[in-house]
Scaffold this active site. Structure first.
Site, PDB file in Angstrom:
ATOM      1  NE  ARG A 176      -4.269  -1.962   1.876  1.00 21.86           N
ATOM      2  CZ  ARG A 176      -4.911  -2.469   2.687  1.00 21.86           C
ATOM      3  NH1 ARG A 176      -5.052  -1.992   4.046  1.00 21.86           N
ATOM      4  NH2 ARG A 176      -5.853  -3.289   2.404  1.00 21.86           N
ATOM      5  CD  GLU A 203      -3.722  -6.703  -5.984  1.00 25.63           C
ATOM      6  OE1 GLU A 203      -4.541  -7.817  -5.721  1.00 25.63           O
ATOM      7  OE2 GLU A 203      -3.666  -5.623  -5.009  1.00 25.63           O
ATOM      8  CD  GLN A 220      -6.538 -20.245  -5.846  1.00 24.75           C
ATOM      9  OE1 GLN A 220      -5.322 -20.181  -6.504  1.00 24.75           O
ATOM     10  NE2 GLN A 220      -7.560 -20.873  -5.777  1.00 24.75           N
ATOM     11  CB  THR A 221      -1.318 -16.777  -0.745  1.00 26.21           C
ATOM     12  OG1 THR A 221      -0.979 -17.690  -1.805  1.00 26.21           O
ATOM     13  CG2 THR A 221      -0.364 -16.935   0.533  1.00 26.21           C
ATOM     14  N   GLY A 250       3.157 -21.982  -2.935  1.00 27.42           N
ATOM     15  CA  GLY A 250       2.114 -23.023  -3.550  1.00 27.42           C
ATOM     16  C   GLY A 250       1.760 -22.388  -4.848  1.00 27.42           C
ATOM     17  CE1 TYR A 289      -9.202  -7.373  -6.667  1.00 26.76           C
ATOM     18  CE2 TYR A 289      -7.381  -8.809  -7.088  1.00 26.76           C
ATOM     19  CZ  TYR A 289      -7.758  -7.900  -6.323  1.00 26.76           C
ATOM     20  OH  TYR A 289      -7.238  -7.375  -5.098  1.00 26.76           O
ATOM     21  CG  ASP A 336     -10.824  -9.351  -3.412  1.00 26.55           C
ATOM     22  OD1 ASP A 336     -12.063  -9.046  -2.862  1.00 26.55           O
ATOM     23  OD2 ASP A 336      -9.685  -9.312  -2.836  1.00 26.55           O
ATOM     24  CB  CYS A 392     -17.875  -8.267   6.048  1.00 25.45           C
ATOM     25  SG  CYS A 392     -19.620  -8.826   5.202  1.00 25.45           S
ATOM     26  CB  CYS A 435     -23.167  -9.056  12.256  1.00 31.75           C
ATOM     27  SG  CYS A 435     -23.003 -10.001  10.815  1.00 31.75           S
ATOM     28  CB  CYS A 461     -20.892  -4.684  10.661  1.00 28.78           C
ATOM     29  SG  CYS A 461     -20.983  -4.099   9.070  1.00 28.78           S
ATOM     30  CB  CYS A 504     -26.461  -5.328   6.543  1.00 27.66           C
ATOM     31  SG  CYS A 504     -25.780  -7.124   5.839  1.00 27.66           S
TER      32      CYS A 504
END
Length: 223
Positions: free
Chosen positions: A28, A40, A45-46, A84, A123, A141, A195, A202, A205, A211
């Site tokens: 960031r 990215e 998946q990690t 992986g 994405y 995502d 979330c 919740c 939130c 919501c």
């Protein structure tokens, strides 16, 4: 599309939450589009905590697209260990080689050209445009889709093709005119830390009152 007032309220609450709860992550603070690309691809998946040390190591070894493009493929895959899904370093290597060969060692910023790279999907193209180039580009995502589905839809199959298209439209329609970087990062952090898929927070939130998912699942939301 939600009414304009509802969209403004969502943006305001999300950005306020992010100012208090946003994660401090090295990508960031990155200005180089290549560094954004690396983060990215690694985050696909990690989990973040596994990516953090590898991200720093990777950039020390391959600080530029040119450095990555010139490395042997076997070395690139070894450096990736233990994240992986080893198709990812091969694709990242391929992107670097193509960027050097065709675009002077720079990542292009337009969506169609980014999508022409094997390994850059809708994405990732949006994330690069938003985070690296400051463009008003939507992202979707897993975490973002969960947030938008719960807050604005609340029922149906979030993985169905028609629903994914609806969620992409929501992501585009909710984009603010300014603070796009913070807004998109906030969406991801909100889904990753509050979330969540299991045991969402919740009770604390800021979107709870509006919501759709809580409205349809009040008992589940209180667990």
């Amino acid at each position: 599309m939600p009414p304009a007032a509802e969209r403004r309220t969502f943006r305001r609450r999300l950005l306020a939450w992010y100012r208090r709860n946003g994660r401090d992550l090295p990508w960031r603070r990155a200005a180089d589009p290549y560094e954004i690309l690396v983060s990215e691809v690694m985050l696909q998946q990690t989990q973040v905590d596994r990516v953090l040390p590898k991200y720093e190591e990777w950039l020390r070894k391959y600080p530029t697209l040119e450095a990555l493009a010139g490395a042997p493929a076997e070395d690139v895959v070894r450096t990736w260990y233990p994240l992986g899904y080893n198709i990812r370093p091969r694709r990242l290597h391929s992107i670097a080689r193509e960027a050097v060969a065709r675009y002077g060692g720079e990542l292009p910023r337009d969506e169609d050209t980014l999508l022409s790279f094997k390994g850059i999907g809708r994405y990732t193209a949006g994330a690069i445009r938003s985070f690296a180039f400051g463009e008003r580009a939507a992202i979707l995502d897993t975490n973002v889709a969960r947030v938008l589905f719960r807050v604005f839809v609340g029922r149906g199959d979030p993985k169905a093709h028609a629903m994914r298209q609806r969620l992409w439209a929501l992501s585009r329609g909710l984009l603010p005119r300014r603070q796009v970087f913070d807004f998109n990062q906030a969406l991801m952090d909100f889904g990753a830390t509050l979330c969540t898929a299991r045991n969402p927070g919740c009770a604390s939130c800021p979107m709870a009152a509006s919501c759709a998912w809580i409205a349809r699942n009040p008992e589940t939301a209180r667990l």
